[in-house]
Design an enzyme around this catalytic site. Sequence first.
Site, PDB file in Angstrom:
ATOM      1  N   TYR A 136       0.917  -1.051  -0.107  1.00 38.52           N
ATOM      2  CA  TYR A 136       0.127   0.046   0.228  1.00 38.52           C
ATOM      3  C   TYR A 136       0.794   1.321  -0.032  1.00 38.52           C
ATOM      4  O   TYR A 136       0.687   2.190  -0.962  1.00 38.52           O
ATOM      5  CB  TYR A 136      -0.979  -0.021   1.113  1.00 38.52           C
ATOM      6  CG  TYR A 136      -2.183   1.249   1.154  1.00 38.52           C
ATOM      7  CD1 TYR A 136      -2.900   0.890   0.200  1.00 38.52           C
ATOM      8  CD2 TYR A 136      -1.865   2.046   1.885  1.00 38.52           C
ATOM      9  CE1 TYR A 136      -3.993   1.794   0.138  1.00 38.52           C
ATOM     10  CE2 TYR A 136      -2.802   3.302   1.711  1.00 38.52           C
ATOM     11  CZ  TYR A 136      -4.127   2.947   0.884  1.00 38.52           C
ATOM     12  OH  TYR A 136      -5.078   3.751   0.826  1.00 38.52           O
ATOM     13  N   ASP A 137       1.841   1.456   1.023  1.00 39.26           N
ATOM     14  CA  ASP A 137       2.376   2.830   1.267  1.00 39.26           C
ATOM     15  C   ASP A 137       3.558   3.040   0.093  1.00 39.26           C
ATOM     16  O   ASP A 137       3.458   4.080  -0.580  1.00 39.26           O
ATOM     17  CB  ASP A 137       2.977   2.998   2.540  1.00 39.26           C
ATOM     18  CG  ASP A 137       3.809   1.808   3.252  1.00 39.26           C
ATOM     19  OD1 ASP A 137       4.500   1.201   2.641  1.00 39.26           O
ATOM     20  OD2 ASP A 137       3.831   1.517   4.377  1.00 39.26           O
ATOM     21  N   LYS A 140       1.460   3.779  -3.340  1.00 41.50           N
ATOM     22  CA  LYS A 140       1.042   5.188  -3.057  1.00 41.50           C
ATOM     23  C   LYS A 140       2.216   5.938  -3.310  1.00 41.50           C
ATOM     24  O   LYS A 140       2.084   7.212  -4.150  1.00 41.50           O
ATOM     25  CB  LYS A 140       0.223   5.324  -1.653  1.00 41.50           C
ATOM     26  CG  LYS A 140      -0.849   4.792  -1.614  1.00 41.50           C
ATOM     27  CD  LYS A 140      -2.000   5.459  -2.401  1.00 41.50           C
ATOM     28  CE  LYS A 140      -3.544   5.049  -2.021  1.00 41.50           C
ATOM     29  NZ  LYS A 140      -4.335   5.618  -2.556  1.00 41.50           N
ATOM     30  N   ARG A 179     -12.637  -0.488   9.250  1.00 37.49           N
ATOM     31  CA  ARG A 179     -11.436   0.512   9.767  1.00 37.49           C
ATOM     32  C   ARG A 179     -11.866   0.650  11.206  1.00 37.49           C
ATOM     33  O   ARG A 179     -13.054   0.333  11.633  1.00 37.49           O
ATOM     34  CB  ARG A 179     -11.509   1.637   9.008  1.00 37.49           C
ATOM     35  CG  ARG A 179     -11.334   1.565   7.401  1.00 37.49           C
ATOM     36  CD  ARG A 179     -10.000   1.188   7.036  1.00 37.49           C
ATOM     37  NE  ARG A 179      -8.809   1.770   7.485  1.00 37.49           N
ATOM     38  CZ  ARG A 179      -8.258   3.025   6.888  1.00 37.49           C
ATOM     39  NH1 ARG A 179      -9.025   3.509   5.723  1.00 37.49           N
ATOM     40  NH2 ARG A 179      -7.395   3.887   7.453  1.00 37.49           N
ATOM     41  N   VAL A 181     -12.660   3.224  13.197  1.00 38.06           N
ATOM     42  CA  VAL A 181     -14.035   3.724  13.648  1.00 38.06           C
ATOM     43  C   VAL A 181     -15.316   2.971  13.621  1.00 38.06           C
ATOM     44  O   VAL A 181     -15.917   3.019  14.337  1.00 38.06           O
ATOM     45  CB  VAL A 181     -14.096   5.286  13.016  1.00 38.06           C
ATOM     46  CG1 VAL A 181     -15.245   5.772  13.407  1.00 38.06           C
ATOM     47  CG2 VAL A 181     -13.004   6.174  13.576  1.00 38.06           C
ATOM     48  N   SER A 182     -15.457   2.548  12.233  1.00 42.58           N
ATOM     49  CA  SER A 182     -16.560   1.944  11.983  1.00 42.58           C
ATOM     50  C   SER A 182     -16.771   0.419  12.592  1.00 42.58           C
ATOM     51  O   SER A 182     -17.646   0.007  13.124  1.00 42.58           O
ATOM     52  CB  SER A 182     -16.705   1.664  10.396  1.00 42.58           C
ATOM     53  OG  SER A 182     -15.522   1.195   9.732  1.00 42.58           O
ATOM     54  N   GLN A 202      -1.265   3.763  20.575  1.00 39.94           N
ATOM     55  CA  GLN A 202      -0.859   4.450  19.073  1.00 39.94           C
ATOM     56  C   GLN A 202      -2.100   5.333  18.758  1.00 39.94           C
ATOM     57  O   GLN A 202      -3.271   5.214  19.195  1.00 39.94           O
ATOM     58  CB  GLN A 202      -0.965   3.234  17.983  1.00 39.94           C
ATOM     59  CG  GLN A 202      -2.383   2.592  17.701  1.00 39.94           C
ATOM     60  CD  GLN A 202      -2.607   1.392  18.507  1.00 39.94           C
ATOM     61  OE1 GLN A 202      -2.310   1.266  19.871  1.00 39.94           O
ATOM     62  NE2 GLN A 202      -3.166   0.448  17.911  1.00 39.94           N
ATOM     63  N   THR A 203      -1.738   6.615  18.108  1.00 44.15           N
ATOM     64  CA  THR A 203      -2.620   7.477  17.885  1.00 44.15           C
ATOM     65  C   THR A 203      -3.101   7.538  16.381  1.00 44.15           C
ATOM     66  O   THR A 203      -2.175   7.171  15.509  1.00 44.15           O
ATOM     67  CB  THR A 203      -2.150   8.752  18.344  1.00 44.15           C
ATOM     68  OG1 THR A 203      -0.899   9.180  17.456  1.00 44.15           O
ATOM     69  CG2 THR A 203      -1.665   8.867  19.732  1.00 44.15           C
ATOM     70  N   PRO A 268       1.979   2.236  12.460  1.00 48.78           N
ATOM     71  CA  PRO A 268       2.123   3.478  12.939  1.00 48.78           C
ATOM     72  C   PRO A 268       1.751   3.905  14.181  1.00 48.78           C
ATOM     73  O   PRO A 268       0.763   3.941  14.500  1.00 48.78           O
ATOM     74  CB  PRO A 268       1.850   4.383  11.634  1.00 48.78           C
ATOM     75  CG  PRO A 268       1.585   3.524  10.595  1.00 48.78           C
ATOM     76  CD  PRO A 268       1.068   2.350  10.995  1.00 48.78           C
TER      77      PRO A 268
END
Length: 305
Positions: A136-137, A140, A179, A181-182, A202-203, A268
């Site tokens: 992914y990263d 991108k 994800r 939140v959901s 982790q934030t 991360p």
Amino acid sequence: MRYLVFGGAGFLGSHLVESLEGEITVVDDLSTVKYIELPPNVKLIKERVESFKTDEKFDYVIHLAARPSPDDYVQHPVETALANSIGTYNALEIARRSDAIFFFTSSSEIYGHADVIPTPEDYWGKVNPTGVRSCYDESKRFSESLIMAYYREYGLDVRIQRPFNVYGPRLREDGSYGRVVSRFIAQALRNEDLTVYGDGNQTRAFLYVSDWVEATKRMLEPRKDLKGVVLNVGSDKETRIIDLANLIIRLTGSRSKIRFLPPRPDDPPRRAADVTRAKQLLNWEPRVNLEEGLKRTIEWFKVRL
Ligand code: UDP
């Protein structure tokens, strides 16, 4: 205006498409889509972004197609990497033939384990090139590089956005697609344990989807000074994942408990956006705070789960 939107049926795409006026063609293989809510005037072509062919001309080519959920993309690393490489190449070629404005959602993931938080656009990133998240990263990052090559060599009008943890209605909650939140909202509404990876320290910094749409529409304006721009679109307000879990339990009035699971590889440890540049260039800033955005998202899920 004629818009071609790769990934226009997904979470971000469907919200953006709703707010655009004109002829809209969406190319999407629906591989990660659960809640299809597209306006009736949208022409939907079910195809992979790498293989889509057209002779039509467009004013805008917008590439949002991606598998952004880490639990999902580590299971589909090849498809993930190709959508963000061959898919980007294909979209760029269509844009070049049309002399269209080209817009790409890159990702905050390109910064990897950033040492500078909130992270500004000129931070180069700290990414594991062969790790499980690299499909992914790194793809991108390759997309960004290829887009800038088209800008420098052909003078194409390109705009690169790096969104940070956007959430809201239609974000999938199920299985590996969910994800944070959901997934937490769904777990809380079902009174199931909320699954926190690692110690939850982790934030992330979360952005409500209507704020994302507003920033994106401003990035699409036909302003010459936006040509070649790279912009973070997100929030600078860091939230620990454990605090997010507790907030969602409180807002849903749930009986759920928190269950700690092993940490995700290469997760991360901190992430937040420095949005100084977007604020200046777009005269934009996030309006919906986390609690308000979560309440709206919870209301949407309550009638669907
Ligand atoms: N997370 C978690 N439990 C979950 C899903 C995610 O604790 O069930 C954490 C994950 O470890 C990460 C953060 O929430 O630190 C955001 O994860 P997400 O999958 O939303 O995407 P990311 O920001 O990592 O791309």
